[in-house]
Design a protein around this motif. Structure first.
Motif, PDB file in Angstrom:
ATOM      1  N   LEU A  95     -25.659  89.932  14.580  1.00  0.00           N
ATOM      2  CA  LEU A  95     -25.442  90.550  15.879  1.00  0.00           C
ATOM      3  C   LEU A  95     -26.710  90.508  16.727  1.00  0.00           C
ATOM      4  CD1 LEU A  95     -23.432  93.697  14.719  1.00  0.00           C
ATOM      5  CD2 LEU A  95     -22.564  91.454  15.369  1.00  0.00           C
ATOM      6  N   CYS A  96     -26.491  90.442  18.025  1.00  0.00           N
ATOM      7  CA  CYS A  96     -27.584  90.411  18.996  1.00  0.00           C
ATOM      8  C   CYS A  96     -28.329  91.733  18.963  1.00  0.00           C
ATOM      9  CB  CYS A  96     -26.990  90.165  20.380  1.00  0.00           C
ATOM     10  SG  CYS A  96     -28.143  90.441  21.723  1.00  0.00           S
ATOM     11  N   LYS A  97     -29.679  91.630  19.013  1.00  0.00           N
ATOM     12  CA  LYS A  97     -30.473  92.861  18.981  1.00  0.00           C
ATOM     13  C   LYS A  97     -30.296  93.666  20.275  1.00  0.00           C
ATOM     14  CE  LYS A  97     -34.608  90.646  20.824  1.00  0.00           C
ATOM     15  NZ  LYS A  97     -35.999  90.243  20.649  1.00  0.00           N
ATOM     16  N   GLY A  98     -29.861  92.978  21.339  1.00  0.00           N
ATOM     17  CA  GLY A  98     -29.714  93.663  22.610  1.00  0.00           C
ATOM     18  C   GLY A  98     -28.375  94.365  22.769  1.00  0.00           C
ATOM     19  N   CYS A  99     -27.277  93.655  22.420  1.00  0.00           N
ATOM     20  CA  CYS A  99     -25.967  94.214  22.746  1.00  0.00           C
ATOM     21  C   CYS A  99     -25.025  94.256  21.545  1.00  0.00           C
ATOM     22  CB  CYS A  99     -25.326  93.398  23.866  1.00  0.00           C
ATOM     23  SG  CYS A  99     -24.852  91.738  23.339  1.00  0.00           S
ATOM     24  N   HIS A 100     -25.481  93.864  20.375  1.00  0.00           N
ATOM     25  CA  HIS A 100     -24.673  93.861  19.149  1.00  0.00           C
ATOM     26  C   HIS A 100     -23.480  92.905  19.239  1.00  0.00           C
ATOM     27  CE1 HIS A 100     -26.357  98.113  18.193  1.00  0.00           C
ATOM     28  NE2 HIS A 100     -27.254  97.167  18.073  1.00  0.00           N
ATOM     29  N   LEU A 155     -29.589  82.449  21.705  1.00  0.00           N
ATOM     30  CA  LEU A 155     -29.413  83.051  23.025  1.00  0.00           C
ATOM     31  C   LEU A 155     -28.076  83.774  23.042  1.00  0.00           C
ATOM     32  CD1 LEU A 155     -30.168  83.271  26.110  1.00  0.00           C
ATOM     33  CD2 LEU A 155     -28.773  81.217  26.406  1.00  0.00           C
ATOM     34  N   CYS A 156     -28.097  85.065  23.358  1.00  0.00           N
ATOM     35  CA  CYS A 156     -26.859  85.834  23.403  1.00  0.00           C
ATOM     36  C   CYS A 156     -26.108  85.469  24.673  1.00  0.00           C
ATOM     37  CB  CYS A 156     -27.157  87.330  23.391  1.00  0.00           C
ATOM     38  SG  CYS A 156     -25.670  88.317  23.532  1.00  0.00           S
ATOM     39  N   MET A 157     -24.870  85.053  24.538  1.00  0.00           N
ATOM     40  CA  MET A 157     -24.094  84.612  25.687  1.00  0.00           C
ATOM     41  C   MET A 157     -23.486  85.797  26.438  1.00  0.00           C
ATOM     42  SD  MET A 157     -24.793  81.509  25.451  1.00  0.00           S
ATOM     43  CE  MET A 157     -23.800  80.436  26.477  1.00  0.00           C
ATOM     44  N   ASP A 158     -23.718  86.985  25.936  1.00  0.00           N
ATOM     45  CA  ASP A 158     -23.232  88.170  26.647  1.00  0.00           C
ATOM     46  C   ASP A 158     -24.330  88.802  27.484  1.00  0.00           C
ATOM     47  OD1 ASP A 158     -20.589  88.098  25.690  1.00  0.00           O
ATOM     48  OD2 ASP A 158     -21.303  88.820  23.755  1.00  0.00           O
ATOM     49  N   CYS A 159     -25.482  89.062  26.833  1.00  0.00           N
ATOM     50  CA  CYS A 159     -26.518  89.799  27.563  1.00  0.00           C
ATOM     51  C   CYS A 159     -27.758  88.960  27.822  1.00  0.00           C
ATOM     52  CB  CYS A 159     -26.885  91.073  26.807  1.00  0.00           C
ATOM     53  SG  CYS A 159     -27.863  90.774  25.326  1.00  0.00           S
ATOM     54  N   GLU A 160     -27.732  87.674  27.411  1.00  0.00           N
ATOM     55  CA  GLU A 160     -28.833  86.742  27.651  1.00  0.00           C
ATOM     56  C   GLU A 160     -30.117  87.109  26.937  1.00  0.00           C
ATOM     57  OE1 GLU A 160     -29.361  84.768  31.517  1.00  0.00           O
ATOM     58  OE2 GLU A 160     -27.684  85.998  32.213  1.00  0.00           O
ATOM     59  N   THR A 161     -30.031  87.993  25.954  1.00  0.00           N
ATOM     60  CA  THR A 161     -31.221  88.275  25.144  1.00  0.00           C
ATOM     61  C   THR A 161     -31.488  87.077  24.244  1.00  0.00           C
ATOM     62  OG1 THR A 161     -30.684  90.608  25.122  1.00  0.00           O
ATOM     63  CG2 THR A 161     -32.207  89.856  23.415  1.00  0.00           C
ATOM     64  N   ILE A 162     -32.793  86.716  24.101  1.00  0.00           N
ATOM     65  CA  ILE A 162     -33.154  85.672  23.146  1.00  0.00           C
ATOM     66  C   ILE A 162     -33.552  86.342  21.844  1.00  0.00           C
ATOM     67  CG2 ILE A 162     -34.861  83.910  22.590  1.00  0.00           C
ATOM     68  CD1 ILE A 162     -34.824  83.230  25.620  1.00  0.00           C
TER      69      ILE A 162
END
Ligand SMILES: [Zn+2]
Ligand SMILES: [Zn+2]
Ligand SMILES: [Zn+2]
Lengths: 460, 435
Positions: free
Chosen positions: A192-197, A281-288
């Motif tokens: 999961l993305c560290k920014g938005c899970h 690259l998170c395609m939801d919140c653009e966090t790398i």
């Protein structure tokens, strides 16, 4: 065998074998019915959005028992799987008898469920998940679901969490397994993305020095005869490969040269390296996310255990405590015990029934001198002994091995056999393990009256 | 006086100096002149010029510090992962700091790639290059060279450790003379306390590697920069296109650099410690490989240096000739000597053999004195003194036999091309090309 009846205010019912299913076409239909007389529901819409609203309402907004009632969809292929997975499947009108048998089983199992008081959200969710598993006698199998933030949807469980609460949901599934209420089988690992899970990523290779994505790979060439090693561009002469060290032509891979590795060149900063950095690259919140920053979580398939079933069979006095490493089912914190005791005093004030408060006190200098780990082990053992003689409605609280508070509801002085058993066995445990010291165990018993004060009782 | 000496020594007093020289011609002509006379003459010159040399070295050191050139430290090797962390720690202690560290993993089949990549990620290694297919030591070194950005290249072995000023000192000579293209470091044995085998090698290294190289370097005929620790000007390695296929590639590149007009020197104060083989079995294998390379490179590949040609150089000629002479020629002469004694003096062996041993025994200790004079770690090396008595057997007999076997095999059968030290694909190509 069956007939579809028109309800007084334009609602459809299916009845057979003494059971009645209600057809629900939209959310507002729930307001118009008295669900007490309904044994289950059938979704009567092909609009996924409306169906989802109906399911969510039933599984989340209603009481535990209501939420467990059978729920069917009208036919195949009309609703997507991420919706039907929360239901009991298709209602096949040609085989209504089989369906009604299923309704009968579920209905009778719902009757076993006694748990009604759920003191926090996690407990409520746990109860609904375990209730679903128990009444359906099936596995909680997550299904792949492209539209879900995490790529998976859990039956029922996913309805109880918002999209952005996926991490909490996954952790609850692990908690159910860790507490022994469910058996877990590992289905998958997700990241999961560290920014938005979320877990919709673009994985890409970048330069380790400047993080640029503008990198190009090149073959390395090793010319055997002269031991020259360099990237292929060094060897290229128009169409030919020619060695810059010894001027020979390279003819045959494996015979006079080979390509032992690959090297990358960064077109932004000219850094040269063999191992490009991977990032997501998170395609939801653009966090790398660096690969080591991704949050790894297991996707578990759950089934209910006996211990999980016991949890459902207990009545409202039963509380699921979070620190359940002791597996003492009747144990609660001292603070909670005081609240319950106060409620009990109030209940006795108005209802005039009999309940007992008991205090067990141990006085043993030997145990006091033990180290904290040994003390804790001893404490756990005592709790287990005491607990084994308690009824399901009894409550125990104990913060240290020396002092135990017991609330025995609906118990008169004549029904205190269990306290005698506890005294005998605890005394035996002490004398078996520690040199003989008489009167180590003291039990004080108090018949609760409406004029009792919690503070006075607890302090003895 | 006569009562105090054993009979076999008295015998030689009686027969006179002429017969003594006739019987011990090998010792007198070669061993005595080479290892006693020359050593002490040069030690004397060294001693007299000590202050002057120190001053020159200090001036060059200041120049080095002022310029602070960027240096590439390159370490090619196979299955060296276990040494890498310790090595980065040892290098972090260096007084000279302006370097990049490039490790080449030549097709390791152990954990080396994992260790290397991790150290690279942690920033302890600047560049970790791996070839999945092994290419041999030369190709690994050349790969490192291709990606080196430094003005100077320092070539190391992964299992070595270094004095704090080792890299600084190995670079200083470049600032003493602009024509210097390569500098050899002073390699000593670290594990000299572990076994008899490693103790004897420690003494051998001190004699040939340390003292021997000081002398040949002084005479301008220093011919082999150890792969364990050497420094090169990047322009010099570029000029010769790096290393050629080994074994013995260290000596080979030294000759190539000499041939292209650079000077090559030895720097005794740049000290590196290495682990020597601890058993005679491993040592024998290593020496067979080294000795074969003398025939292959000195006599075969670089035979042109012995003949007049366009870029003929007397010092390169002497460098190789000295090497060939002291190894190949003396080895053959020794066997001639043995035959001579057995044919002509078989009746006096009872006097000859013990006297020979006595001569070598005395010579070994006289040599230890010269080592003592040159050494920069005198105290530690005193530990080795008792073992110097065994050097006669070690160098005089054991190493000589190994050497003879190696020369024989290489000269007549070109066995070095079959050495598993290189992958077959490279060796077969090199053999066909006559390298
Ligand atoms: Zn995100
Ligand atoms: Zn080539
Ligand atoms: Zn870059």
């Amino acid at each position: 065998m069956f007939k579809v009846l028109k309800h007084s205010n334009n609602h459809l019912k299916i009845s057979a074998n003494g059971y009645t299913l209600m057809l629900i076409a939209q959310l507002s239909d729930f307001e118009k019915i008295d669900s007490k007389n309904i044994d289950g529901f059938v979704i009567d819409t092909t609009k996924p959005k409306e169906a989802y609203k109906i399911i969510t309402h039933l599984k989340v907004k209603t009481t535990l028992k209501e939420s467990l009632k059978p729920l069917f969809v009208p036919s195949h292929n009309l609703l997507p799987k991420f919706i039907t997975c929360h239901t009991d499947g298709v209602l096949d009108q040609s085989q209504l008898a089989i369906t009604m048998e299923r309704v009968a089983v579920i209905t009778s199992k719902i009757k076993d469920v006694k748990l009604t008081n759920t003191d926090n959200y996690e407990t409520m969710v746990t109860a609904r998940v375990l209730g679903f598993l128990y009444t359906r006698n099936q596995l909680l199998t997550p299904i792949v679901h492209r539209q879900s933030n995490i790529g998976y949807t859990y039956p029922v469980l996913s309805l109880l969490y918002k999209e952005n609460e996926a991490l909490a949901m996954l952790q609850l599934a692990q908690k159910i397994a860790a507490n022994g209420w469910g058996n877990a089988k590992l289905k998958d690992h997700i990241h999961l993305c560290k920014g938005c899970h979320g877990n919709y990523f673009n994985f890409r290779e970048v330069c380790g020095a400047c993080n640029s994505i503008d990198i190009s790979p090149q073959d390395m060439i090793h010319h055997f005869v002269c031991a020259h090693v360099a990237p292929a561009t060094d060897f290229k002469k128009e169409e030919e490969l020619s060695c810059p060290k010894c001027d020979k032509h390279l003819r045959h891979i494996g015979i006079d040269y080979d390509k032992p590795s690959t090297i990358y060149h960064c077109n932004s900063c000219s850094h040269e390296f063999q191992q490009p950095k991977m990032e997501a690259l998170c395609m939801d919140c653009e966090t790398i996310n660096g690969l080591d920053e991704l949050i790894q979580q297991p996707i578990l398939e759950l089934s209910i255990t006996q211990k999980g079933e016991q949890l459902l069979f207990n009545t409202q006095s039963k509380t699921i405590t979070k620190d359940n490493n002791l597996s003492i089912e009747n144990k609660c914190t001292e603070a909670l015990f005081q609240i319950i005791l106060k409620q009990e005093i109030n209940r006795i004030k108005t209802h005039n029934c009999k309940s007992v408060y008991a205090q067990i006190h141990l006085n043993n200098p030997t145990i006091k001198s033990l180290n904290s780990i040994a003390k804790q082990a001893f404490h756990n053992e005592l709790l287990q002994i005491i607990n084994s003689y308690l009824l399901e409605s009894d409550i125990i609280a104990s913060e240290s091995f020396e002092l135990y508070h017991l609330l025995l509801p609906n118990t008169s002085f004549k029904e205190l056999e269990r306290l005698e058993n506890i005294e005998y066995n605890v005394q035996k445990l002490l004398t078996d393990n520690i040199e003989n010291q008489p009167n180590q165990v003291q039990i004080k018993i108090h018949n609760i009256t409406g004029s009792d004060e919690v503070g006075e009782l607890i302090s003895g | 006086m006569e009562q105090l000496l054993p009979e076999y020594i008295n015998y030689w007093f009686v027969v006179g100096i002429h017969k003594f020289i006739r019987v011990f011609w090998y010792f007198v002509l070669f061993e005595f002149t080479r290892y006693i006379l020359i050593d002490f003459i040069i030690a004397g010159i060294f001693y007299l010029k000590k202050d002057q040399r120190k001053k020159r070295f200090e001036i060059a050191r200041q120049k080095l510090r002022k310029e602070n050139p960027f240096v590439s430290v390159i370490i090619p090797g196979k299955n060296e992962g276990k040494h890498l962390f310790k090595l980065t720690k040892s290098l972090a202690e260096q007084t000279f700091k302006n370097f990049e560290l490039i490790i080449v993993d030549d097709g390791s089949d152990d954990d080396t790639p994992i260790i290397g990549r991790n150290l690279e990620k942690l920033g302890l290694i600047d560049m970790f290059l791996r070839n999945d297919m092994r290419g041999g030591k030369a190709s690994a070194a050349n790969l490192a060279l291709r990606y080196s950005k430094g003005k100077y290249i320092v070539h190391l072995d992964a299992d070595c450790s270094f004095d704090r000023d080792a890299i600084e000192n190995v670079l200083v000579p470049f600032f003493m003379d602009n024509r210097i293209g390569a500098v050899g470091g002073n390699v000593k044995v670290r594990n000299y306390k572990n076994s008899l085998c490693s103790r004897l090698q420690a003494i051998e290294y001190l004699k040939t590697v340390s003292v021997g190289r000081i002398i040949t370097s002084y005479l301008g005929i220093y011919k082999i920069i150890s792969g364990a620790f050497g420094a090169f000007k990047k322009e010099a390695t570029d000029a010769v296109y790096g290393w050629d296929i080994g074994p013995g590639l260290d000596g080979d590149i030294t000759v190539k650099i000499r041939k292209s007009g650079y000077k090559v020197v030895f720097e005794p104060s740049a000290v590196c410690l290495t682990n020597a083989p601890e058993s005679f079995k491993v040592l024998t294998k290593q020496r067979l490989r080294w000795d074969k390379s003398i025939v292959r490179f000195r006599l075969r590949k670089h035979k042109d240096v012995y003949f007049p040609q366009a870029n003929f150089s007397w010092s390169t000629f002497f460098a190789l000739a000295e090497n060939v002479y002291y190894n190949v020629v003396l080895d053959i002469l020794w066997w001639i000597y043995i035959i001579d004694i057995f044919l002509n003096y078989s009746g006096s062996l009872a006097f000859i053999i013990p006297m020979n041993f006595t001569l070598y025994f005395v010579m070994n200790y006289v040599q230890m004195c010269s080592i003592y004079l040159f050494s920069e770690r005198k105290k530690e090396e005193r530990y080795l003194w008792p073992y110097a008595s065994m050097m006669t057997i070690y160098t005089g007999t054991y190493l000589r036999i190994v050497r003879t076997v190696a020369y024989y095999k290489e000269f007549f059968f070109k066995r070095s091309f079959e050495d598993p030290w290189n992958p077959y694909k490279s060796s077969s190509q090199a053999k066909r090309a006559g390298l």
